[in-house]
Each structure stands twice: as structure tokens, then as C-alpha cells.
Design a protein around this motif. Sequence first.
Motif, PDB file in Angstrom:
ATOM      1  N   VAL A   9       0.705  -1.119  -0.121  1.00 55.98           N
ATOM      2  CA  VAL A   9      -0.134   0.038   0.113  1.00 55.98           C
ATOM      3  C   VAL A   9       0.821   1.355  -0.021  1.00 55.98           C
ATOM      4  O   VAL A   9       1.636   1.469   0.994  1.00 55.98           O
ATOM      5  CB  VAL A   9      -0.901   0.040   1.236  1.00 55.98           C
ATOM      6  CG1 VAL A   9      -1.962   1.100   1.117  1.00 55.98           C
ATOM      7  CG2 VAL A   9      -1.480  -1.282   1.298  1.00 55.98           C
ATOM      8  N   PRO A  10       0.718   2.186  -1.032  1.00 57.18           N
ATOM      9  CA  PRO A  10       1.444   3.213  -0.972  1.00 57.18           C
ATOM     10  C   PRO A  10       1.105   4.245   0.219  1.00 57.18           C
ATOM     11  O   PRO A  10      -0.069   4.223   0.847  1.00 57.18           O
ATOM     12  CB  PRO A  10       1.174   4.097  -2.426  1.00 57.18           C
ATOM     13  CG  PRO A  10       0.425   2.978  -3.238  1.00 57.18           C
ATOM     14  CD  PRO A  10       0.029   1.917  -2.234  1.00 57.18           C
ATOM     15  N   HIS A  12       0.577   7.224   0.712  1.00 56.76           N
ATOM     16  CA  HIS A  12      -0.383   8.095   0.632  1.00 56.76           C
ATOM     17  C   HIS A  12      -1.932   7.470   0.745  1.00 56.76           C
ATOM     18  O   HIS A  12      -2.849   8.210   0.654  1.00 56.76           O
ATOM     19  CB  HIS A  12      -0.279   8.958  -0.683  1.00 56.76           C
ATOM     20  CG  HIS A  12      -0.641   8.319  -1.957  1.00 56.76           C
ATOM     21  ND1 HIS A  12       0.560   7.479  -2.552  1.00 56.76           N
ATOM     22  CD2 HIS A  12      -1.731   8.149  -2.898  1.00 56.76           C
ATOM     23  CE1 HIS A  12      -0.051   6.968  -3.697  1.00 56.76           C
ATOM     24  NE2 HIS A  12      -1.257   7.628  -3.785  1.00 56.76           N
ATOM     25  N   LEU A  13      -1.920   6.066   0.501  1.00 53.43           N
ATOM     26  CA  LEU A  13      -3.326   5.669   0.427  1.00 53.43           C
ATOM     27  C   LEU A  13      -3.599   4.721   1.884  1.00 53.43           C
ATOM     28  O   LEU A  13      -4.500   4.111   2.024  1.00 53.43           O
ATOM     29  CB  LEU A  13      -3.330   4.577  -0.539  1.00 53.43           C
ATOM     30  CG  LEU A  13      -3.409   5.035  -2.079  1.00 53.43           C
ATOM     31  CD1 LEU A  13      -3.410   3.916  -2.887  1.00 53.43           C
ATOM     32  CD2 LEU A  13      -4.530   5.905  -2.086  1.00 53.43           C
ATOM     33  N   LYS A  16      -6.731   5.954   3.678  1.00 53.07           N
ATOM     34  CA  LYS A  16      -7.988   5.502   3.071  1.00 53.07           C
ATOM     35  C   LYS A  16      -8.146   3.718   3.239  1.00 53.07           C
ATOM     36  O   LYS A  16      -9.115   3.408   3.560  1.00 53.07           O
ATOM     37  CB  LYS A  16      -7.747   5.554   1.394  1.00 53.07           C
ATOM     38  CG  LYS A  16      -8.144   6.566   1.098  1.00 53.07           C
ATOM     39  CD  LYS A  16      -8.716   6.594  -0.276  1.00 53.07           C
ATOM     40  CE  LYS A  16      -9.216   7.906  -0.966  1.00 53.07           C
ATOM     41  NZ  LYS A  16     -10.687   8.029  -0.455  1.00 53.07           N
ATOM     42  N   LYS A  50       5.920   2.387   1.074  1.00 52.74           N
ATOM     43  CA  LYS A  50       4.776   1.530   0.837  1.00 52.74           C
ATOM     44  C   LYS A  50       4.985   0.900   2.138  1.00 52.74           C
ATOM     45  O   LYS A  50       5.719   0.602   2.742  1.00 52.74           O
ATOM     46  CB  LYS A  50       4.856   0.648  -0.457  1.00 52.74           C
ATOM     47  CG  LYS A  50       4.842   1.369  -1.610  1.00 52.74           C
ATOM     48  CD  LYS A  50       4.801   0.233  -2.895  1.00 52.74           C
ATOM     49  CE  LYS A  50       4.444   0.886  -4.021  1.00 52.74           C
ATOM     50  NZ  LYS A  50       4.393  -0.008  -5.254  1.00 52.74           N
ATOM     51  N   VAL A  74     -10.442   1.277  -1.525  1.00 55.60           N
ATOM     52  CA  VAL A  74      -9.303   2.126  -1.752  1.00 55.60           C
ATOM     53  C   VAL A  74      -9.044   1.784  -3.379  1.00 55.60           C
ATOM     54  O   VAL A  74      -8.319   0.863  -3.689  1.00 55.60           O
ATOM     55  CB  VAL A  74      -8.082   1.620  -0.891  1.00 55.60           C
ATOM     56  CG1 VAL A  74      -6.883   2.469  -1.367  1.00 55.60           C
ATOM     57  CG2 VAL A  74      -8.275   1.531   0.401  1.00 55.60           C
ATOM     58  N   PRO A  75      -9.931   2.515  -4.228  1.00 59.36           N
ATOM     59  CA  PRO A  75      -9.722   2.299  -5.669  1.00 59.36           C
ATOM     60  C   PRO A  75      -8.339   2.315  -6.104  1.00 59.36           C
ATOM     61  O   PRO A  75      -8.059   1.636  -7.113  1.00 59.36           O
ATOM     62  CB  PRO A  75     -10.452   3.340  -6.331  1.00 59.36           C
ATOM     63  CG  PRO A  75     -11.506   3.764  -5.091  1.00 59.36           C
ATOM     64  CD  PRO A  75     -10.655   3.569  -3.657  1.00 59.36           C
ATOM     65  N   GLY A  76      -7.358   3.080  -5.575  1.00 60.05           N
ATOM     66  CA  GLY A  76      -6.007   3.077  -5.933  1.00 60.05           C
ATOM     67  C   GLY A  76      -5.293   1.717  -5.927  1.00 60.05           C
ATOM     68  O   GLY A  76      -4.083   1.630  -6.452  1.00 60.05           O
ATOM     69  N   LEU A  77      -6.028   0.910  -5.271  1.00 60.21           N
ATOM     70  CA  LEU A  77      -5.300  -0.591  -5.010  1.00 60.21           C
ATOM     71  C   LEU A  77      -5.983  -1.638  -5.994  1.00 60.21           C
ATOM     72  O   LEU A  77      -5.658  -2.919  -5.560  1.00 60.21           O
ATOM     73  CB  LEU A  77      -5.259  -0.945  -3.592  1.00 60.21           C
ATOM     74  CG  LEU A  77      -4.630  -0.229  -2.574  1.00 60.21           C
ATOM     75  CD1 LEU A  77      -4.677  -0.601  -1.043  1.00 60.21           C
ATOM     76  CD2 LEU A  77      -3.155  -0.228  -2.779  1.00 60.21           C
ATOM     77  N   GLU A  80      -3.544  -4.015  -7.749  1.00 53.45           N
ATOM     78  CA  GLU A  80      -2.798  -4.685  -7.026  1.00 53.45           C
ATOM     79  C   GLU A  80      -3.469  -5.821  -6.281  1.00 53.45           C
ATOM     80  O   GLU A  80      -3.168  -7.098  -6.369  1.00 53.45           O
ATOM     81  CB  GLU A  80      -2.049  -4.021  -5.812  1.00 53.45           C
ATOM     82  CG  GLU A  80      -1.267  -4.810  -5.311  1.00 53.45           C
ATOM     83  CD  GLU A  80       0.376  -4.187  -4.894  1.00 53.45           C
ATOM     84  OE1 GLU A  80       0.815  -4.680  -3.945  1.00 53.45           O
ATOM     85  OE2 GLU A  80       0.445  -2.978  -5.267  1.00 53.45           O
TER      86      GLU A  80
END
Length: 97
Positions: A9-10, A12-13, A16, A50, A74-77, A80
Motif C-alpha cells: 500500500v503506497p 498516501h493510501l 484510506k 509503501k 481503496v480504488p487506487g489498490l 494490485e
Amino acid sequence: FFSSSEVYVPEHLVGKLIGKKGATLDAIRRASAPSVVVNLASRGAQAATKRRLRLESDDVAALRRCLDVVAAHVPGLGGECAEAIAGLATTPRAPLS
């Protein structure tokens, strides 16, 4: 026997992923009932870019449900999580020590 999955997980996320007052992590845990161990690594002494989210269970379907919940919250994930789901073995393996 256990299967496991890891998602990185970056930083910045991470907020979230945790959610307000831990709400997202609670939703992940509820999606799996008590069958999945959810572990979000701490930042540690060094500033990491991360953090590792590790899910372990003897129930592969529960791991998939947890990863679906992570992707939904967490749409950014999403990418992944999809890779992690695809990589889940259908045959559980012994837990790591």
C-alpha cells in the motif's frame, strides 16, 4: 494449512485503507468473519514509501472477499488486489513462521 496474500500500500493510501476510526480495516475483517488474519505493517524506523498488508487464512474464498473489500474501499489498490486474487493458490500451504 494457510494461504496468504500481500498487497503493498503506497503511504498516501494508508489512511484510506485504515479508514476513519479504523472503519475500513473493520470492514475487511467483517468480510472474512474470524477466518482471516489481517496485518498492516507499521511504518517502522525508516520512512517507507509503501506498507505491506498481509492477509492469511485457511479459507481462500475469505481471502478473495477481503481483497475485494480492499479494492472497493481503496480504488487506487484495485489493480494490485486483482493481481493478488489471481495469484492465490487453490491449494493452501503451511503457515510461515
